[in-house]
Scaffold this active site. Structure first.
Site, PDB file in Angstrom:
ATOM      1  N   CYS A  49      -3.622  47.179  32.061  1.00  0.00           N
ATOM      2  CA  CYS A  49      -4.133  48.323  32.825  1.00  0.00           C
ATOM      3  C   CYS A  49      -4.039  48.115  34.336  1.00  0.00           C
ATOM      4  O   CYS A  49      -4.492  48.963  35.109  1.00  0.00           O
ATOM      5  CB  CYS A  49      -5.574  48.635  32.422  1.00  0.00           C
ATOM      6  SG  CYS A  49      -6.750  47.395  32.987  1.00  0.00           S
ATOM      7  N   LYS A  75      -5.958   0.486  -2.377  1.00  0.00           N
ATOM      8  CA  LYS A  75      -5.798  -0.942  -2.618  1.00  0.00           C
ATOM      9  C   LYS A  75      -6.200  -1.286  -4.043  1.00  0.00           C
ATOM     10  O   LYS A  75      -7.206  -0.769  -4.546  1.00  0.00           O
ATOM     11  CB  LYS A  75      -6.678  -1.758  -1.659  1.00  0.00           C
ATOM     12  CG  LYS A  75      -6.354  -1.537  -0.207  1.00  0.00           C
ATOM     13  CD  LYS A  75      -7.295  -2.336   0.688  1.00  0.00           C
ATOM     14  CE  LYS A  75      -7.145  -1.838   2.120  1.00  0.00           C
ATOM     15  NZ  LYS A  75      -8.079  -2.482   3.032  1.00  0.00           N
ATOM     16  N   ARG A 131      -2.131  -6.870  16.794  1.00  0.00           N
ATOM     17  CA  ARG A 131      -1.246  -7.225  15.695  1.00  0.00           C
ATOM     18  C   ARG A 131       0.047  -7.860  16.236  1.00  0.00           C
ATOM     19  O   ARG A 131       0.600  -8.763  15.627  1.00  0.00           O
ATOM     20  CB  ARG A 131      -0.905  -5.966  14.906  1.00  0.00           C
ATOM     21  CG  ARG A 131       0.082  -6.187  13.841  1.00  0.00           C
ATOM     22  CD  ARG A 131       0.246  -4.969  12.955  1.00  0.00           C
ATOM     23  NE  ARG A 131       1.163  -5.314  11.884  1.00  0.00           N
ATOM     24  CZ  ARG A 131       2.465  -5.316  11.995  1.00  0.00           C
ATOM     25  NH1 ARG A 131       3.036  -4.962  13.118  1.00  0.00           N
ATOM     26  NH2 ARG A 131       3.230  -5.666  10.985  1.00  0.00           N
ATOM     27  N   LYS A 175      -7.263   6.021   6.175  1.00  0.00           N
ATOM     28  CA  LYS A 175      -6.371   5.219   7.002  1.00  0.00           C
ATOM     29  C   LYS A 175      -6.628   5.624   8.450  1.00  0.00           C
ATOM     30  O   LYS A 175      -6.267   6.716   8.878  1.00  0.00           O
ATOM     31  CB  LYS A 175      -4.920   5.492   6.617  1.00  0.00           C
ATOM     32  CG  LYS A 175      -3.924   4.650   7.374  1.00  0.00           C
ATOM     33  CD  LYS A 175      -2.570   4.788   6.726  1.00  0.00           C
ATOM     34  CE  LYS A 175      -1.426   4.108   7.427  1.00  0.00           C
ATOM     35  NZ  LYS A 175      -1.523   3.904   8.838  1.00  0.00           N
ATOM     36  N   LYS A 194       0.240   8.943   3.050  1.00  0.00           N
ATOM     37  CA  LYS A 194       0.248   9.630   4.352  1.00  0.00           C
ATOM     38  C   LYS A 194       0.025  11.128   4.192  1.00  0.00           C
ATOM     39  O   LYS A 194       0.650  11.760   3.340  1.00  0.00           O
ATOM     40  CB  LYS A 194       1.596   9.400   5.036  1.00  0.00           C
ATOM     41  CG  LYS A 194       1.878   7.941   5.342  1.00  0.00           C
ATOM     42  CD  LYS A 194       1.327   7.533   6.680  1.00  0.00           C
ATOM     43  CE  LYS A 194       2.422   7.656   7.710  1.00  0.00           C
ATOM     44  NZ  LYS A 194       2.092   7.027   8.983  1.00  0.00           N
ATOM     45  N   SER A 200       1.977  -5.154   6.978  1.00  0.00           N
ATOM     46  CA  SER A 200       1.807  -3.701   7.105  1.00  0.00           C
ATOM     47  C   SER A 200       1.821  -3.093   5.709  1.00  0.00           C
ATOM     48  O   SER A 200       1.755  -3.814   4.718  1.00  0.00           O
ATOM     49  CB  SER A 200       2.863  -3.101   8.020  1.00  0.00           C
ATOM     50  OG  SER A 200       4.123  -3.573   7.670  1.00  0.00           O
ATOM     51  N   LEU A 201       1.905  -1.800   5.620  1.00  0.00           N
ATOM     52  CA  LEU A 201       1.820  -1.131   4.321  1.00  0.00           C
ATOM     53  C   LEU A 201       3.048  -0.280   4.098  1.00  0.00           C
ATOM     54  O   LEU A 201       3.568   0.330   5.029  1.00  0.00           O
ATOM     55  CB  LEU A 201       0.594  -0.214   4.272  1.00  0.00           C
ATOM     56  CG  LEU A 201      -0.786  -0.860   4.336  1.00  0.00           C
ATOM     57  CD1 LEU A 201      -1.861   0.215   4.389  1.00  0.00           C
ATOM     58  CD2 LEU A 201      -0.992  -1.744   3.118  1.00  0.00           C
TER      59      LEU A 201
HETATM   60  S1  IVH Z   1      -5.316  -2.317   4.979  1.00  0.00           S
HETATM   61  C1  IVH Z   1      -2.283  -5.799   4.135  1.00  0.00           C
HETATM   62  N1  IVH Z   1      -6.942  -0.366   5.522  1.00  0.00           N
HETATM   63  O1  IVH Z   1      -2.535   1.079   8.822  1.00  0.00           O
HETATM   64  C2  IVH Z   1      -2.532  -4.436   4.595  1.00  0.00           C
HETATM   65  N2  IVH Z   1      -5.039  -0.688   6.923  1.00  0.00           N
HETATM   66  O2  IVH Z   1       0.293   1.493   8.002  1.00  0.00           O
HETATM   67  C3  IVH Z   1      -3.795  -4.367   5.319  1.00  0.00           C
HETATM   68  N3  IVH Z   1      -4.877   0.892   8.788  1.00  0.00           N
HETATM   69  O3  IVH Z   1      -1.256  -1.953   9.886  1.00  0.00           O
HETATM   70  C4  IVH Z   1      -4.006  -3.008   5.843  1.00  0.00           C
HETATM   71  N4  IVH Z   1      -6.728   2.000   8.305  1.00  0.00           N
HETATM   72  O4  IVH Z   1      -3.384  -1.152  11.047  1.00  0.00           O
HETATM   73  C5  IVH Z   1      -5.812  -1.005   5.880  1.00  0.00           C
HETATM   74  N5  IVH Z   1      -8.486   1.319   5.908  1.00  0.00           N
HETATM   75  C6  IVH Z   1      -7.362   0.667   6.263  1.00  0.00           C
HETATM   76  C7  IVH Z   1      -6.587   1.027   7.372  1.00  0.00           C
HETATM   77  C8  IVH Z   1      -5.421   0.339   7.681  1.00  0.00           C
HETATM   78  C9  IVH Z   1      -5.704   1.901   9.132  1.00  0.00           C
HETATM   79  C10 IVH Z   1      -3.651   0.570   9.508  1.00  0.00           C
HETATM   80  C11 IVH Z   1      -3.412  -0.903   9.669  1.00  0.00           C
HETATM   81  C12 IVH Z   1      -2.036  -1.131   9.095  1.00  0.00           C
HETATM   82  C13 IVH Z   1      -1.446   0.232   9.053  1.00  0.00           C
HETATM   83  C14 IVH Z   1      -0.437   0.308   7.937  1.00  0.00           C
END
Ligand code: IVH
Length: 754
Positions: free
Chosen positions: A416, A295, A138, A117, A319, A83-84
């Site tokens: 009215c 990224k 996932r 995102k 975010k 995840s991020l």
């Molecule tokens: S890259 C290794 N790119 O956001 C990380 N994630 O909060 C790969 N998500 O679990 C994720 N849009 O499901 C990436 N353009 C995007 C995305 C994205 C939505 C989701 C993804 C991830 C979550 C993280």
């Protein structure tokens, strides 16, 4: 906080979070938004980090996030689905880069790929020898639900790659990651369909996408218009790539749907400069996004940076502030507009959404309230996005305790007491009384406002004072105001009265188009008013036209006498026909505007009614009269049948006619100026204006028209030029997409002078 308080709060948060997790994952019925969940989760995480001694052994923070359900076989992902970590402001991004720099060679140059995102649900799809072999959610990052059969129903997820065999041989193995979601318009369409079937609307696009993907019967999934976007490679054999940017191109070549809006950024400053524009564009995108993903472009650098916990250091989510929150609906206020339309507004327990406290939100109309089953006392989800008025998305049914009560339209106008009416086929209720004090107030407010008559010094309070003291009853009375009675009013000093009378005098000579806009005819804003005044040179012409239409419409319905009786037939087809015949202005005239063979076509249309030759001939004559009368309005491009009907209704209304006559009498301008023609250098050219220019929009538009050109509101392939002033909007992007030249105001002026 005292230590006992802290311990108590940790316990409280854990309990609450456990409950929310259960509701979300087991019951599929969450009562708070994802964002509110995140906030509670973060608060608990922070408290536990500061006071590990209070952390509970079964704390929700100790659980890895998972969307596993009991319905599908589990499959192991070939590599962890990471995840991020999140950034909430620019400082977080700067700190993130700084930490990364410390892990890389001193002179490392960091370039980035910035992309939306997507707010959907993550999917992992595997291809062996180019063939889709498996698709999994996932899950907990290590195992996921095998939803292959369902994903195969999604058209944008290729079953075989490369989709276009010109792109070479397939990779021997490719596992990609992406997001499944509803495009906004597909979600709206789904809800329209629900509504048509009398079923409740779906509240949240993401949860609905998730539910659609987790159907046990893939035929159910196939009925939902889901879209799959792919943005990353999880695992591969036979693929050599060095950067994120190349990866996106490679995925595109394979035939995946890839986010088209990714940006390549030279450095972090470049990224930062783009953030605001991205946030502003958020509402224009075809899908919901909850932020951006940043990224590190170089894959070797990303590998070197590695992973901390479950998050790769080489990427971060930026975010946006949440646009949705839940709160309690405590009451309803009822508004009545100038057309009489009744609008319910939700009174809310104040809630903070995206930087603003919201305590009122639109409920659209009572039909919508019923369709969504929103009740007084409900916990509701409220959305505030961009500059739209906050609105209630729907109730959180799971949070009800039985004390909630239904919300019904009132029987009578709250201002009215007149009985409200709902026109056939309309979703709205109306107060039909043109003298309703609230309607009069709204009509006057609109009449004097900017863009309408633009009478300075006549705010709502002044209008209210004038009405209260019996100085005005309608719009026209404004032009008969004199100094003496005004001076007698409280707070009206000499200077103020002079100014007010001067601006009223000035308003008498507004251009016809503007006067027409001020009348507040439903659906007739300045753009449509402009279309009308191009074809009608005075209000008298419009009144004459409306009168002729009314008379021919009446004659038409008289011709129909007896035709729509029951014995002529029944059933859905006849009913539809009867509806058309009862609404000839909107249902028949526009259709047969240029029909040379009207009797023939009518004979075909009326077949189910079994009518005689003589009747048919009479109807054809009568209809052709209505067509002739309404043709000048119907043939205006951009003026639909409903607007034509609104115009006819307005100009044949006795009350409105009296008001108009009084205005004419007072010397208010009601006719078009002879158009000054300066040249024909722009003949046949269509312009779209965006951004701030050196003169008001109206002036630039007049300039275009004086030179024989046209100005339209939106960019299409037919647009000749987009003229971009300062801080232009998304129209420029649209122009680039449609290959329409974008020129500056200076270019535009040069074009005129040849
Ligand atoms: S890259 C290794 N790119 O956001 C990380 N994630 O909060 C790969 N998500 O679990 C994720 N849009 O499901 C990436 N353009 C995007 C995305 C994205 C939505 C989701 C993804 C991830 C979550 C993280």
């Amino acid at each position: 906080m005292m230590s006992g308080d802290i311990q108590g709060r940790v316990q409280e948060l854990s309990d609450e979070l456990h409950d929310h997790i259960y509701r979300y994952h087991v019951l599929n019925d969450p009562i708070i938004t994802d964002d509110e969940y995140d906030r509670l989760f973060r608060e608990l995480q922070d408290l536990e980090a500061e006071h590990p001694e209070y952390a509970l052994p079964d704390s929700p923070t100790q659980r890895v996030g998972s969307d596993l359900s009991g319905d599908f076989p589990k499959v192991r992902h070939p590599a962890p689905i990471l995840s991020l970590s999140n950034a909430f402001d620019e400082d977080d991004l700067v700190n993130w880069e700084e930490r990364n720099r410390r892990l890389l060679a001193e002179d490392a140059k960091l370039q980035y790929v910035l992309q939306p995102k997507l707010d959907g649900l993550a999917i992992v799809i595997s291809y062996e020898g180019g063939v889709l072999t498996r698709a999994a959610t996932r899950g907990n990052g290590e195992f996921g639900d095998d939803v292959s059969a369902n994903v195969r129903t999604i058209r944008s997820a290729p079953l075989r790659i490369p989709v276009n065999s010109d792109k070479g041989a397939p990779p021997s193995r490719l596992v990609v990651r992406g997001e499944i979601l509803f495009h906004k318009e597909d979600f709206l369409a789904l809800n329209r369909e629900q509504e048509a079937q009398g079923l409740p609307a779906y509240v949240n696009a993401r949860n609905t996408a998730s539910g659609s993907l987790k159907q046990k019967d893939s035929r159910e999934t196939s009925k939902r218009k889901l879209t799959a976007y792919i943005y990353a490679i999880v695992d591969s054999e036979g693929v050599e790539l060095d950067s994120e940017w190349e990866t996106l191109q490679y995925l595109r070549d394979m035939g995946f749907k890839v986010i088209s809006d990714a940006a390549y950024c030279q450095d972090l400053d470049d990224v930062r400069r783009r953030l605001d524009a991205w946030e502003a564009r958020r509402d224009d995108l075809p899908y919901e996004i909850d932020g951006l993903v940043l990224k590190v472009d170089s894959l070797p650098q990303a590998r070197e940076l590695g992973v901390v916990g479950k998050d790769p250091r080489g990427a971060i989510a930026y975010k946006f502030p949440a646009e949705e929150a839940t709160t309690k609906l405590v009451g309803i206020t009822i508004g009545v507009g100038r057309t009489g339309k009744v609008t319910p507004t939700a009174q809310l327990e104040p809630v903070f959404i995206g930087g603003v406290t919201v305590s009122n939100a639109s409920l659209h109309n009572y039909e919508q309230v019923a369709a969504l089953d929103i009740r007084q006392g409900d916990r509701v989800i409220v959305k505030r996005s961009g500059d739209v008025i906050p609105y209630v998305i729907g109730p959180v049914a799971g949070a009800r305790d039985g004390s909630e009560s239904a919300i019904n339209p009132p029987e009578c106008c709250p201002f009215c007491e007149t009985k409200l009416a709902q026109p056939a086929g309309a979703v709205d209720w109306f107060c039909p009384n043109p003298k309703c004090p609230e309607r009069v107030m709204r009509t006057l407010e609109f009449f004097v406002s900017r863009g309408a008559m633009d009478i300075e010094g006549m705010g709502p309070q002044t209008i209210a004072a004038l009405i209260e003291n019996g100085l005005i009853d309608d719009e026209a009375d404004i032009f008969y105001l004199t100094a003496e009675p005004l001076l007698a009013l409280e707070g009206f000093a000499k200077k103020k009265v002079e100014n007010l009378l001067a601006s009223i005098e000035a308003a008498k000579s507004r251009p016809f188009e503007q006067t027409l806009t001020s009348l507040g005819i439903d659906g007739i804003g300045s753009t449509v008013a402009g279309l009308i005044t191009e074809n009608f040179s005075s209000v008298q012409d419009l009144m004459d036209s409306a009168g002729a239409i009314e008379a021919t419409e009446k004659a038409f319905s008289e011709t129909l006498q007896g035709l729509l009786d029951d014995e002529r037939g029944s059933g859905a087809e006849v009913e539809k026909l009867a509806f058309r015949l009862r609404h000839p202005l909107t249902e028949l005239a526009p259709r047969y505007l240029d029909a040379a063979d009207l009797p023939l076509r009518l004979a075909r249309l009326l077949k189910p009614l079994a009518i005689s030759e003589a009747e048919l001939a009479a109807i054809a004559v009568s209809l052709s009269r209505l067509i002739a009368a309404s043709k000048p309005l119907h043939s205006i491009d951009g003026l639909g049948p409903v607007l034509v009907e609104n115009i006819v209704e307005w100009f044949t209304d006795e009350h409105k006619k009296r008001v108009l006559a009084k205005m004419l009498e007072a010397g208010v301008n009601m006719r078009a100026e002879e158009k000054a023609v300066a040249g024909s250098g722009l003949a046949g050219k269509t312009f779209v204006l965006t951004g701030a220019m050196s003169a008001p929009r109206g002036e630039i538009k007049a300039l275009v028209e004086a030179h024989g050109g046209k100005v339209t509101g939106s960019v299409s392939k037919k647009t000749s030029y987009v003229v971009a002033g300062d801080s232009p909007g998304s129209k420029v992007d649209k122009a680039v997409k449609n290959k329409v030249p974008v020129i500056s105001e200076a270019d535009f002026r040069a074009l005129i002078s040849g």
